[in-house]
Design a protein around this motif. Sequence first.
Motif, PDB file in Angstrom:
ATOM      1  N   ILE A 197       9.089  -1.627   7.950  1.00  0.00           N
ATOM      2  CA  ILE A 197       9.721  -2.376   9.043  1.00  0.00           C
ATOM      3  C   ILE A 197      11.076  -2.934   8.627  1.00  0.00           C
ATOM      4  CG2 ILE A 197       9.541  -4.466  10.446  1.00  0.00           C
ATOM      5  CD1 ILE A 197       6.502  -3.981  10.512  1.00  0.00           C
ATOM      6  N   TRP A 198      11.104  -3.662   7.515  1.00  0.00           N
ATOM      7  CA  TRP A 198      12.352  -4.308   7.120  1.00  0.00           C
ATOM      8  C   TRP A 198      13.331  -3.329   6.484  1.00  0.00           C
ATOM      9  CZ3 TRP A 198      12.884  -8.238   9.862  1.00  0.00           C
ATOM     10  CH2 TRP A 198      11.817  -9.083  10.171  1.00  0.00           C
ATOM     11  N   GLY A 199      12.806  -2.290   5.831  1.00  0.00           N
ATOM     12  CA  GLY A 199      13.690  -1.252   5.298  1.00  0.00           C
ATOM     13  C   GLY A 199      14.404  -0.514   6.413  1.00  0.00           C
ATOM     14  N   TYR A 200      13.670  -0.213   7.496  1.00  0.00           N
ATOM     15  CA  TYR A 200      14.298   0.436   8.646  1.00  0.00           C
ATOM     16  C   TYR A 200      15.358  -0.481   9.260  1.00  0.00           C
ATOM     17  CZ  TYR A 200      14.919   2.589  13.210  1.00  0.00           C
ATOM     18  OH  TYR A 200      15.476   3.166  14.319  1.00  0.00           O
ATOM     19  N   PHE A 201      15.038  -1.764   9.389  1.00  0.00           N
ATOM     20  CA  PHE A 201      15.984  -2.706   9.987  1.00  0.00           C
ATOM     21  C   PHE A 201      17.267  -2.790   9.161  1.00  0.00           C
ATOM     22  CE2 PHE A 201      17.664  -7.051  10.570  1.00  0.00           C
ATOM     23  CZ  PHE A 201      17.882  -7.034  11.938  1.00  0.00           C
ATOM     24  N   ILE A 202      17.123  -2.831   7.838  1.00  0.00           N
ATOM     25  CA  ILE A 202      18.300  -2.868   6.953  1.00  0.00           C
ATOM     26  C   ILE A 202      19.145  -1.610   7.148  1.00  0.00           C
ATOM     27  CG2 ILE A 202      19.036  -2.767   4.533  1.00  0.00           C
ATOM     28  CD1 ILE A 202      16.629  -4.577   3.902  1.00  0.00           C
TER      29      ILE A 202
ATOM     30  N   MET B  93      28.456   8.071  20.107  1.00  0.00           N
ATOM     31  CA  MET B  93      27.919   7.800  18.778  1.00  0.00           C
ATOM     32  C   MET B  93      27.374   6.371  18.680  1.00  0.00           C
ATOM     33  SD  MET B  93      30.926   9.728  16.587  1.00  0.00           S
ATOM     34  CE  MET B  93      30.417   9.074  14.985  1.00  0.00           C
ATOM     35  N   MET B  94      28.116   5.414  19.202  1.00  0.00           N
ATOM     36  CA  MET B  94      27.696   4.019  19.114  1.00  0.00           C
ATOM     37  C   MET B  94      26.486   3.734  20.009  1.00  0.00           C
ATOM     38  SD  MET B  94      29.504   2.754  16.783  1.00  0.00           S
ATOM     39  CE  MET B  94      28.864   1.084  16.945  1.00  0.00           C
ATOM     40  N   TRP B  95      26.473   4.270  21.212  1.00  0.00           N
ATOM     41  CA  TRP B  95      25.327   4.055  22.091  1.00  0.00           C
ATOM     42  C   TRP B  95      24.077   4.734  21.537  1.00  0.00           C
ATOM     43  CZ3 TRP B  95      24.730   0.276  25.168  1.00  0.00           C
ATOM     44  CH2 TRP B  95      25.792  -0.268  25.881  1.00  0.00           C
ATOM     45  N   THR B  96      24.254   5.863  20.865  1.00  0.00           N
ATOM     46  CA  THR B  96      23.122   6.526  20.221  1.00  0.00           C
ATOM     47  C   THR B  96      22.537   5.640  19.124  1.00  0.00           C
ATOM     48  OG1 THR B  96      24.002   8.732  20.672  1.00  0.00           O
ATOM     49  CG2 THR B  96      22.428   8.550  18.878  1.00  0.00           C
ATOM     50  N   TRP B  97      23.429   5.022  18.348  1.00  0.00           N
ATOM     51  CA  TRP B  97      22.957   4.116  17.294  1.00  0.00           C
ATOM     52  C   TRP B  97      22.176   2.939  17.890  1.00  0.00           C
ATOM     53  CZ3 TRP B  97      25.296  -0.931  16.614  1.00  0.00           C
ATOM     54  CH2 TRP B  97      24.713  -1.672  15.581  1.00  0.00           C
ATOM     55  N   VAL B  98      22.706   2.343  18.943  1.00  0.00           N
ATOM     56  CA  VAL B  98      22.031   1.187  19.549  1.00  0.00           C
ATOM     57  C   VAL B  98      20.698   1.596  20.177  1.00  0.00           C
ATOM     58  CG1 VAL B  98      22.157  -0.564  21.371  1.00  0.00           C
ATOM     59  CG2 VAL B  98      24.167  -0.068  19.978  1.00  0.00           C
ATOM     60  N   GLY B  99      20.733   2.610  21.045  1.00  0.00           N
ATOM     61  CA  GLY B  99      19.525   3.013  21.762  1.00  0.00           C
ATOM     62  C   GLY B  99      18.453   3.566  20.863  1.00  0.00           C
ATOM     63  N   ASN B 100      18.818   4.574  20.068  1.00  0.00           N
ATOM     64  CA  ASN B 100      17.837   5.173  19.165  1.00  0.00           C
ATOM     65  C   ASN B 100      17.391   4.188  18.102  1.00  0.00           C
ATOM     66  OD1 ASN B 100      17.438   7.643  20.292  1.00  0.00           O
ATOM     67  ND2 ASN B 100      18.639   8.798  18.828  1.00  0.00           N
ATOM     68  N   GLY B 101      18.332   3.376  17.609  1.00  0.00           N
ATOM     69  CA  GLY B 101      17.975   2.426  16.563  1.00  0.00           C
ATOM     70  C   GLY B 101      16.925   1.437  17.013  1.00  0.00           C
ATOM     71  N   LEU B 102      17.096   0.884  18.204  1.00  0.00           N
ATOM     72  CA  LEU B 102      16.122  -0.089  18.709  1.00  0.00           C
ATOM     73  C   LEU B 102      14.774   0.568  19.006  1.00  0.00           C
ATOM     74  CD1 LEU B 102      18.359  -2.277  21.054  1.00  0.00           C
ATOM     75  CD2 LEU B 102      17.430  -2.881  18.807  1.00  0.00           C
ATOM     76  N   MET B 103      14.796   1.750  19.608  1.00  0.00           N
ATOM     77  CA  MET B 103      13.530   2.443  19.871  1.00  0.00           C
ATOM     78  C   MET B 103      12.808   2.757  18.574  1.00  0.00           C
ATOM     79  SD  MET B 103      13.978   4.994  23.152  1.00  0.00           S
ATOM     80  CE  MET B 103      15.344   5.949  22.513  1.00  0.00           C
ATOM     81  N   GLY B 104      13.559   3.159  17.544  1.00  0.00           N
ATOM     82  CA  GLY B 104      12.952   3.465  16.261  1.00  0.00           C
ATOM     83  C   GLY B 104      12.319   2.248  15.615  1.00  0.00           C
TER      84      GLY B 104
ATOM     85  N   MET C 152      19.236   0.343   9.784  1.00  0.00           N
ATOM     86  CA  MET C 152      19.837   0.346  11.119  1.00  0.00           C
ATOM     87  C   MET C 152      21.115  -0.502  11.137  1.00  0.00           C
ATOM     88  SD  MET C 152      18.183  -0.730  14.814  1.00  0.00           S
ATOM     89  CE  MET C 152      18.121  -2.483  14.430  1.00  0.00           C
ATOM     90  N   ILE C 153      21.046  -1.699  10.556  1.00  0.00           N
ATOM     91  CA  ILE C 153      22.228  -2.566  10.521  1.00  0.00           C
ATOM     92  C   ILE C 153      23.323  -1.943   9.654  1.00  0.00           C
ATOM     93  CG2 ILE C 153      23.109  -4.822   9.853  1.00  0.00           C
ATOM     94  CD1 ILE C 153      21.313  -4.815  12.343  1.00  0.00           C
ATOM     95  N   GLY C 154      22.943  -1.452   8.473  1.00  0.00           N
ATOM     96  CA  GLY C 154      23.930  -0.842   7.583  1.00  0.00           C
ATOM     97  C   GLY C 154      24.619   0.350   8.207  1.00  0.00           C
ATOM     98  N   PHE C 155      23.840   1.189   8.897  1.00  0.00           N
ATOM     99  CA  PHE C 155      24.435   2.365   9.526  1.00  0.00           C
ATOM    100  C   PHE C 155      25.286   1.997  10.730  1.00  0.00           C
ATOM    101  CE2 PHE C 155      21.804   5.250   7.024  1.00  0.00           C
ATOM    102  CZ  PHE C 155      22.664   6.337   6.900  1.00  0.00           C
ATOM    103  N   GLY C 156      25.089   0.793  11.272  1.00  0.00           N
ATOM    104  CA  GLY C 156      25.984   0.353  12.334  1.00  0.00           C
ATOM    105  C   GLY C 156      27.423   0.302  11.861  1.00  0.00           C
ATOM    106  N   PHE C 157      27.644  -0.195  10.637  1.00  0.00           N
ATOM    107  CA  PHE C 157      28.991  -0.237  10.067  1.00  0.00           C
ATOM    108  C   PHE C 157      29.493   1.176   9.751  1.00  0.00           C
ATOM    109  CE2 PHE C 157      27.122  -4.385   9.097  1.00  0.00           C
ATOM    110  CZ  PHE C 157      28.129  -5.242   9.518  1.00  0.00           C
ATOM    111  N   VAL C 158      28.587   2.019   9.262  1.00  0.00           N
ATOM    112  CA  VAL C 158      28.961   3.401   8.934  1.00  0.00           C
ATOM    113  C   VAL C 158      29.374   4.156  10.194  1.00  0.00           C
ATOM    114  CG1 VAL C 158      28.126   5.611   8.028  1.00  0.00           C
ATOM    115  CG2 VAL C 158      27.470   3.474   6.895  1.00  0.00           C
ATOM    116  N   ILE C 159      28.546   4.068  11.229  1.00  0.00           N
ATOM    117  CA  ILE C 159      28.808   4.823  12.457  1.00  0.00           C
ATOM    118  C   ILE C 159      30.055   4.305  13.159  1.00  0.00           C
ATOM    119  CG2 ILE C 159      27.876   5.420  14.723  1.00  0.00           C
ATOM    120  CD1 ILE C 159      25.067   5.271  13.400  1.00  0.00           C
TER     121      ILE C 159
END
Length: 551
Positions: free
Chosen positions: A114-119, A313-324, A121-128
């Motif tokens: 859970i927390w590894g995925y969250f980390i 790309m950004m909407w994919t990160w937000v939408g897919n990230g939260l669903m994941g 997701m946040i980290g890849f937000g900066f990458v994406i």
Amino acid sequence: MAVPLGEVGHNEFLLKQVPVALSPAMNTHKIPISHVDSDPVLADLGEPNVLVSEKDGTTADVQDMQRMGKRQETRRNFRQITILGFCMVILSTWEAILATAVFALGNGGTAGLIWGYFICMIGFGFVIASLAEMASMAPTSGGQYHWVSEFAPPSCQRFFSYMVGWLGVLGWQTAAATVSYLTGKQIQALIILWNPSYVPKPWQGTMLIWAVLAVCLTFNTFFSRHLPLVEGIIVILHVAGFFAVIIPLWVMGDRTNTGDVFSLFQDNMGWGSVPLSTMVGLTGAASCFVGSEAGAHMAEEVRNAAHVVPRAMMWTWVGNGLMGWIMAITFCFCVGDTMSVLMTPLGSQQVQVFLNTTGSAAGATGLTVIMLVIGVFACVAVMATNSRQLFAFARDNGVPFSGIFSKVSPRLGVPLNSVYVTILFVLLLSLINLGSSVAFMQVISLGVAAMLTSYLISICCVALKRIRNQPLLPSRFDLGKFGLAINIIAVLFLVFLLVFAFFPAAPHPAVADMNWASLGYGVVMIFSMFYYVVRGRYVYVGPVEYVRKSQ
């Protein structure tokens, strides 16, 4: 040694350049001028973003291609909604977290997942965000290697661009192998579910990979023009399937204690250190976001690409990230005994959890079939993306037989030879599965390291220009004053992930269980450097040379 443009072959500069901005009076493509895709940025500049043709896209697309010195050869079939659907399907994050949960459950337990995925997701937000800005500056199928060519210091532009091009080819080619393999594993799990006496044979797994590849080939050739529509339909299944899977898990699943789910970190692989084990498990979560720049590689088939692609790309990160993340939490509540799930005879942890939750083989099959359909078409999208990346790199003479791989079918409007060679590469790679499925998974896992490295080098180049206060290209997705901070955080995060990408799943592994990604990574790098010395440095000048010639 810089090669004169006329000697480069396929990228010979167009003598008859299209105008930078086409006015209504200059619209000679017989497209009704009422078809206007207004853009506020261009409108402010007094340059209306008018549709030129189905192939050329808008005047902004024409201007971008001219600046980059590239000929428009593919059709711009994708629109804002369809490229968003394409990007969401290609990542399929909630499906991917279920398929890769075994890595985090073994290294970190439910809290680690859970927390590894969250980390991640946040980290890849900066990458994406960093990659999206570059995709807006230079909307080309080349992606990372093109950006490195434009943003790296002149002294190392050509070499770094060349190496990143090879890393991109490696990463996307192995991605197709990964998705097709995981899809085949789910099919075998269903066979075992209904026939417990069935013992999977390696050749059967390989044949399932080939069956998935056959579907990919069909949709990337005969139905290539309808790919936006197909992926648009599948993204509806992607979203609807999320609720179709998660609601039964919520309603029917036995609940694990909340405190244990969110706070119980476990070292199930024997590292002797829970924090180290949890960090090793991050690789599974990180793989759910690798490939997030897929829209950039399709940019030459997207209308108004500089505006549309980065936002997709950004909407994919937000939408897919939260669903994941929601799916990861739900899955962890339903896991129960972690070790029994890890050791399931089905060979697929998510199918075992579906079975435990629904209490019936039919229920588990129904939920798995949803993932199977999405997985197959995610592989179709991966195949489309890696063929475009290979086509672009071949267009710049980056690979052997570039003249063959850079050809675009005039009838279908897609780089058919690049599609064929991708299919052939995965077919040959799948033969490793005949000897050892563990070795096959370790080999294809090097794609994650290759992609992370390509992201790292690209973002380092643009960050360096910011540090030196050098001007950047105009962007319709501008990070503004926060750009340098975002770039630096992205670089630090990628370095952290890259270290653990080469770790084995457990300490003191046997030869068969070693993480051979480091070996494969090294072999590809050595081969690409050898080819660069022998041939590449004489024919590859990098995209930046075409940009200079067009100015």
